[in-house]
Design an enzyme around this catalytic site. Structure first.
Site, short mmCIF file in Angstrom:
data_model
loop_
_atom_site.label_atom_id
_atom_site.label_comp_id
_atom_site.label_asym_id
_atom_site.label_seq_id
_atom_site.Cartn_x
_atom_site.Cartn_y
_atom_site.Cartn_z
N LYS A 11 41.79 17.02 -8.29
CA LYS A 11 40.80 17.12 -9.37
C LYS A 11 40.01 18.44 -9.31
CE LYS A 11 40.42 12.08 -9.91
NZ LYS A 11 39.52 10.89 -9.98
N TYR A 51 43.10 8.88 -19.12
CA TYR A 51 42.20 7.84 -18.62
C TYR A 51 41.84 6.83 -19.72
CZ TYR A 51 41.35 9.83 -13.94
OH TYR A 51 41.47 10.26 -12.64
N PHE A 59 31.23 5.10 -17.49
CA PHE A 59 31.41 6.41 -16.86
C PHE A 59 32.46 7.28 -17.57
CE2 PHE A 59 34.17 3.39 -14.52
CZ PHE A 59 35.41 4.00 -14.65
N ARG A 87 47.61 6.41 -2.04
CA ARG A 87 46.25 5.87 -2.18
C ARG A 87 45.58 5.68 -0.82
NH1 ARG A 87 44.70 4.38 -7.45
NH2 ARG A 87 43.23 2.85 -6.69
N THR A 93 38.02 4.76 -3.83
CA THR A 93 37.52 5.47 -5.01
C THR A 93 36.11 6.00 -4.78
OG1 THR A 93 38.81 3.92 -6.35
CG2 THR A 93 37.15 5.23 -7.50
N ARG A 104 39.38 11.77 0.13
CA ARG A 104 38.09 11.58 -0.54
C ARG A 104 36.93 11.69 0.46
NH1 ARG A 104 40.45 7.09 -4.76
NH2 ARG A 104 40.64 8.47 -6.56
N ASN A 114 35.67 12.81 -7.13
CA ASN A 114 36.22 12.26 -5.89
C ASN A 114 37.56 12.88 -5.48
OD1 ASN A 114 37.78 11.07 -7.80
ND2 ASN A 114 37.33 8.95 -7.22
N HIS A 117 43.40 11.97 -7.67
CA HIS A 117 43.87 10.79 -8.40
C HIS A 117 45.22 10.39 -7.84
CE1 HIS A 117 45.47 8.15 -11.52
NE2 HIS A 117 46.57 8.87 -11.44
N GLU A 128 52.48 7.74 -16.04
CA GLU A 128 51.74 8.97 -15.74
C GLU A 128 52.67 10.14 -15.45
OE1 GLU A 128 47.85 6.59 -13.95
OE2 GLU A 128 49.01 7.90 -12.62
P1 RTP Z 1 41.97 7.46 -10.01
O1 RTP Z 1 42.47 6.64 -11.19
O2 RTP Z 1 41.28 8.74 -10.42
O3 RTP Z 1 43.04 7.67 -8.96
O4 RTP Z 1 40.86 6.63 -9.24
P2 RTP Z 1 40.90 5.10 -8.85
O5 RTP Z 1 42.15 4.43 -9.34
O6 RTP Z 1 40.62 5.03 -7.39
O7 RTP Z 1 39.65 4.57 -9.64
P3 RTP Z 1 39.53 4.11 -11.16
O8 RTP Z 1 38.83 2.79 -11.18
O9 RTP Z 1 40.85 4.21 -11.84
O10 RTP Z 1 38.53 5.20 -11.77
C1 RTP Z 1 39.01 6.41 -12.27
C2 RTP Z 1 38.06 7.52 -11.90
O11 RTP Z 1 36.86 7.40 -12.65
C3 RTP Z 1 35.78 7.87 -11.88
N1 RTP Z 1 34.83 6.77 -11.71
N2 RTP Z 1 33.54 6.96 -11.72
N3 RTP Z 1 30.76 6.62 -11.55
C4 RTP Z 1 31.54 5.53 -11.51
O12 RTP Z 1 31.12 4.40 -11.46
C5 RTP Z 1 32.97 5.76 -11.56
N4 RTP Z 1 33.91 4.83 -11.45
C6 RTP Z 1 35.08 5.47 -11.54
C7 RTP Z 1 36.32 8.32 -10.55
O13 RTP Z 1 36.63 9.72 -10.67
C8 RTP Z 1 37.59 7.52 -10.45
O14 RTP Z 1 38.52 8.12 -9.57
MG MG Z 2 42.83 4.61 -11.30
#
Ligand code: RTP
Ligand code: MG
Length: 142
Positions: A11, A51, A59, A87, A93, A104, A114, A117, A128
């Protein structure tokens, strides 16, 4: 465990701190081989589409702002159990919950920023990968 492919993004905050090499090195050291790679600056349209699953979340706007704030490095990783392995290497996350030594834990700046991805399931990995590499990926025979 089957050979899988997963979509990985370094990122904008991690690109900004010149951590591309360090992060790709962690993947390779863990047996995840790079079979496609592309550095690009996402448009708001691209980040929003990528996304889209989060578009109703509070968010979402902040996430799109961040993901379009600078270039990203996008790659396809291939290896045994690549989706879960990636992961695991990335960590949780929320970087405050990410295990020591994970990407991370070491490169995140906040929950949003973070650092990386990784696809979360075989179906999303396939979608994707096709999103960023519609032309396909390389065959690694050596
Ligand atoms: P990613 O898709 O980026 O690999 O991350 P992830 O599966 O671990 O988490 P996901 O729930 O899919 O969230 C996507 C990205 O959104 C941002 N986020 N911010 N501030 C918040 O509460 C919040 N929650 C999610 C993070 O950049 C997260 O990786
Ligand atoms: Mg995700």
């Amino acid at each position: 465990m089957a050979i899988e492919r997963t979509l990985s993004i370094i990122k904008p905050n991690a690109v900004a701190k010149d951590a591309i090499g360090a992060i790709l090195g962690r993947f390779e050291a863990a047996g995840l081989r790079i079979v496609a790679a592309r550095m690009m600056h996402l448009s708001r349209e691209q980040a929003s589409a990528f996304y889209a699953v989060h578009q109703e979340r509070p968010f979402f706007g902040e996430l799109v702002d961040f993901m379009t704030s600078g270039p990203v490095m996008v790659q396809v990783l291939e290896g045994e159990g690549a989706i879960a392995k990636n992961r695991e290497i990335m960590g949780a996350t929320n970087p405050a919950e990410a295990a020591p030594g994970t990407i991370r834990a070491d490169f995140a700046d906040s929950f949003t920023e973070n650092a990386a991805h990784g696809s979360d399931a075989p179906e999303t990995a396939a979608e994707e990968i096709a999103f960023f590499f519609p032309e396909g990926v390389c065959e690694r025979t050596r």
